[in-house]
Design a protein around this motif. Structure first.
Motif, mmCIF file in Angstrom:
data_model
loop_
_atom_site.group_PDB
_atom_site.id
_atom_site.type_symbol
_atom_site.label_atom_id
_atom_site.label_comp_id
_atom_site.label_asym_id
_atom_site.label_seq_id
_atom_site.Cartn_x
_atom_site.Cartn_y
_atom_site.Cartn_z
ATOM 1 N N ARG A 32 -16.186 96.976 21.548
ATOM 2 C CA ARG A 32 -15.718 97.732 22.710
ATOM 3 C C ARG A 32 -14.256 97.426 23.001
ATOM 4 O O ARG A 32 -13.866 96.281 23.183
ATOM 5 N N PHE A 33 -13.437 98.442 22.997
ATOM 6 C CA PHE A 33 -12.016 98.294 23.320
ATOM 7 C C PHE A 33 -11.843 98.036 24.814
ATOM 8 O O PHE A 33 -12.450 98.737 25.634
ATOM 9 N N PRO A 34 -11.027 97.036 25.205
ATOM 10 C CA PRO A 34 -10.803 96.775 26.635
ATOM 11 C C PRO A 34 -9.937 97.872 27.262
ATOM 12 O O PRO A 34 -8.712 97.835 27.194
ATOM 13 N N VAL A 35 -10.583 98.854 27.887
ATOM 14 C CA VAL A 35 -9.891 100.055 28.369
ATOM 15 C C VAL A 35 -8.859 99.762 29.456
ATOM 16 O O VAL A 35 -7.956 100.567 29.684
ATOM 17 N N SER A 36 -8.966 98.623 30.129
ATOM 18 C CA SER A 36 -8.004 98.302 31.190
ATOM 19 C C SER A 36 -6.595 98.177 30.632
ATOM 20 O O SER A 36 -5.617 98.300 31.369
ATOM 21 N N TYR A 134 -9.828 99.543 17.343
ATOM 22 C CA TYR A 134 -9.870 98.136 17.751
ATOM 23 C C TYR A 134 -10.705 97.322 16.761
ATOM 24 O O TYR A 134 -10.342 96.190 16.407
ATOM 25 N N THR A 135 -11.806 97.895 16.288
ATOM 26 C CA THR A 135 -12.654 97.225 15.299
ATOM 27 C C THR A 135 -11.980 97.209 13.930
ATOM 28 O O THR A 135 -11.940 96.181 13.250
ATOM 29 N N TYR A 136 -11.446 98.339 13.549
ATOM 30 C CA TYR A 136 -10.824 98.500 12.229
ATOM 31 C C TYR A 136 -9.694 97.497 11.994
ATOM 32 O O TYR A 136 -9.629 96.842 10.942
ATOM 33 N N THR A 203 -3.263 82.855 17.022
ATOM 34 C CA THR A 203 -4.661 82.443 17.044
ATOM 35 C C THR A 203 -5.529 83.699 17.079
ATOM 36 O O THR A 203 -5.026 84.811 17.302
ATOM 37 N N GLN A 204 -6.827 83.531 16.875
ATOM 38 C CA GLN A 204 -7.723 84.690 16.886
ATOM 39 C C GLN A 204 -7.692 85.394 18.238
ATOM 40 O O GLN A 204 -7.693 86.625 18.315
ATOM 41 N N GLN A 205 -7.652 84.626 19.324
ATOM 42 C CA GLN A 205 -7.613 85.211 20.665
ATOM 43 C C GLN A 205 -6.307 85.975 20.889
ATOM 44 O O GLN A 205 -6.309 87.083 21.444
ATOM 45 N N GLU A 206 -5.192 85.399 20.431
ATOM 46 C CA GLU A 206 -3.901 86.076 20.572
ATOM 47 C C GLU A 206 -3.860 87.341 19.728
ATOM 48 O O GLU A 206 -3.315 88.368 20.164
ATOM 49 N N TYR A 207 -4.451 87.272 18.536
ATOM 50 C CA TYR A 207 -4.454 88.442 17.663
ATOM 51 C C TYR A 207 -5.303 89.563 18.261
ATOM 52 O O TYR A 207 -4.891 90.730 18.250
ATOM 53 N N ASP A 208 -6.470 89.233 18.781
ATOM 54 C CA ASP A 208 -7.321 90.240 19.415
ATOM 55 C C ASP A 208 -6.590 90.920 20.575
ATOM 56 O O ASP A 208 -6.693 92.136 20.760
ATOM 57 N N ALA A 209 -5.855 90.120 21.358
ATOM 58 C CA ALA A 209 -5.098 90.675 22.484
ATOM 59 C C ALA A 209 -3.977 91.583 21.989
ATOM 60 O O ALA A 209 -3.713 92.651 22.580
ATOM 61 N N VAL A 211 -3.915 93.293 19.131
ATOM 62 C CA VAL A 211 -4.529 94.527 18.636
ATOM 63 C C VAL A 211 -4.942 95.421 19.802
ATOM 64 O O VAL A 211 -4.768 96.645 19.753
ATOM 65 N N ALA A 212 -5.462 94.823 20.869
ATOM 66 C CA ALA A 212 -5.836 95.604 22.055
ATOM 67 C C ALA A 212 -4.608 96.307 22.632
ATOM 68 O O ALA A 212 -4.686 97.473 23.039
ATOM 69 N N ASP A 213 -3.465 95.622 22.652
ATOM 70 C CA ASP A 213 -2.230 96.234 23.152
ATOM 71 C C ASP A 213 -1.797 97.390 22.250
ATOM 72 O O ASP A 213 -1.389 98.458 22.739
ATOM 73 N N LEU A 214 -1.883 97.182 20.937
ATOM 74 C CA LEU A 214 -1.491 98.233 19.995
ATOM 75 C C LEU A 214 -2.391 99.454 20.130
ATOM 76 O O LEU A 214 -1.908 100.596 20.168
ATOM 77 N N VAL A 215 -3.687 99.231 20.223
ATOM 78 C CA VAL A 215 -4.627 100.350 20.372
ATOM 79 C C VAL A 215 -4.424 101.043 21.715
ATOM 80 O O VAL A 215 -4.543 102.269 21.814
ATOM 81 N N ALA A 216 -4.104 100.269 22.748
ATOM 82 C CA ALA A 216 -3.822 100.873 24.059
ATOM 83 C C ALA A 216 -2.632 101.832 23.954
ATOM 84 O O ALA A 216 -2.648 102.928 24.524
ATOM 85 N N PHE A 217 -1.605 101.421 23.213
ATOM 86 C CA PHE A 217 -0.450 102.301 23.034
ATOM 87 C C PHE A 217 -0.830 103.553 22.253
ATOM 88 O O PHE A 217 -0.410 104.664 22.591
ATOM 89 N N LEU A 218 -1.635 103.400 21.196
ATOM 90 C CA LEU A 218 -2.083 104.563 20.430
ATOM 91 C C LEU A 218 -2.926 105.496 21.297
ATOM 92 O O LEU A 218 -2.818 106.726 21.188
ATOM 93 N N GLN A 219 -3.745 104.920 22.164
ATOM 94 C CA GLN A 219 -4.560 105.716 23.079
ATOM 95 C C GLN A 219 -3.673 106.457 24.074
ATOM 96 O O GLN A 219 -3.864 107.648 24.331
ATOM 97 N N TRP A 220 -2.693 105.756 24.626
ATOM 98 C CA TRP A 220 -1.767 106.372 25.584
ATOM 99 C C TRP A 220 -0.951 107.462 24.908
ATOM 100 O O TRP A 220 -0.738 108.537 25.480
ATOM 101 N N MET A 221 -0.484 107.203 23.689
ATOM 102 C CA MET A 221 0.372 108.147 22.977
ATOM 103 C C MET A 221 -0.342 109.472 22.733
ATOM 104 O O MET A 221 0.282 110.538 22.734
ATOM 105 N N GLY A 222 -1.647 109.435 22.531
ATOM 106 C CA GLY A 222 -2.397 110.665 22.313
ATOM 107 C C GLY A 222 -2.475 111.543 23.543
ATOM 108 O O GLY A 222 -2.659 112.758 23.442
#
Length: 259
Positions: A32-36, A134-136, A203-209, A211-222
């Protein structure tokens, strides 16, 4: 009424069963992508930085102009100094410098435009396009049997190597043998986690965060207006609720003397 309720329950059961089938056919379940993140300006700005540094080398966003990034809180100077590598005009679209013919020769196919990638990966019973991305981006692993040396759990036999491997590091996928519950003579390879081969810069936590930021931008850009649309929708619902209350009281006052 009883028949209606039974029909609805039956329909829900069918929907859930179809969802389960699609999930099993499509590989691993999507996280689940963190939509916030989509309403977080700092996250969107970091996502824009990651996009131009790691995605815009091969993929374009031909329907997005650099000056539109002012909508996520960036000034024109910040955009020019930090995000514009392929053009000098802030009003230009986010096109890639790579020639499309060369890209096809090198990769076997032209890298797709990413302007609406989060929307094109629409829900298929497994989640949203943002869930998929986010999963990919978090399930790459080393696979020396592939031409690129990489594979992906969410997109098996993917043609693109991990663009964020320096941040995440290199990992191997671990599998275990499990017996088929329906046929004891058969076994299946079941994914059992990742093994870190080399560390990344995060770290894994930093990387997940990240990726969430990158996906958020891709979501916003659409759909850059989606945050405005959501805020407007909330106010519309509040207005309708208030107007309904007024109409109800006016109706009661109008008919109170009518017998």
């Amino acid at each position: 009424m009883k028949k209606l309720i039974l029909s609805l329950l039956a329909g829900m059961a069918v929907a859930f069963s179809v969802t389960g089938v699609r999930a099993s056919e499509g590989g691993i379940p999507w996280d689940r992508f963190p939509v916030s993140r989509v309403t977080d300006m700092a996250a969107l700005q970091n996502g824009a930085k990651l996009f131009v540094n790691y995605c815009l080398n091969c993929h374009s966003a031909a329907f997005m102009r650099y000056n539109r990034l002012r909508d996520i809180g960036l000034t024109e100077e910040q955009i020019k100094n930090n995000l514009m590598f392929a053009t000098e005009k802030v009003g230009e679209t986010m096109k890639v410098a790579m020639d499309a013919k060369q890209a096809k020769d090198w990769f076997g196919a032209t890298p797709p435009d990413l302007t609406v990638i989060a929307r094109s990966r629409a829900s298929s019973g497994m989640g949203t396009g943002a869930d998929y991305l986010y999963t990919y981006l978090r399930t790459y692993y080393r696979d020396e049997t592939k031409a690129t040396g990489w594979n992906n759990l969410a997109f098996p036999n993917v043609g693109m190597p991990n663009p964020l491997w320096e941040l995440q590091g290199q990992r191997a996928a671990k599998y275990v043998e499990e017996k088929d519950p329906h046929d004891a003579s058969k076994t299946h390879h079941v994914f059992a986690g990742f093994e870190q081969l080399t560390p990344g810069t995060m770290t894994q936590q930093e990387y997940d965060a990240a990726v969430a930021d990158l996906v958020a931008f891709l979501q916003w850009m659409g759909e850059p207006e989606q945050n405005t649309r959501v805020r407007l929708g909330v106010w519309v619902l509040i207005f309708l609720a208030f107007f309904t209350l007024i109409a109800w009281r006016l109706n009661a006052a109008y008919w109170k003397d009518v017998k």
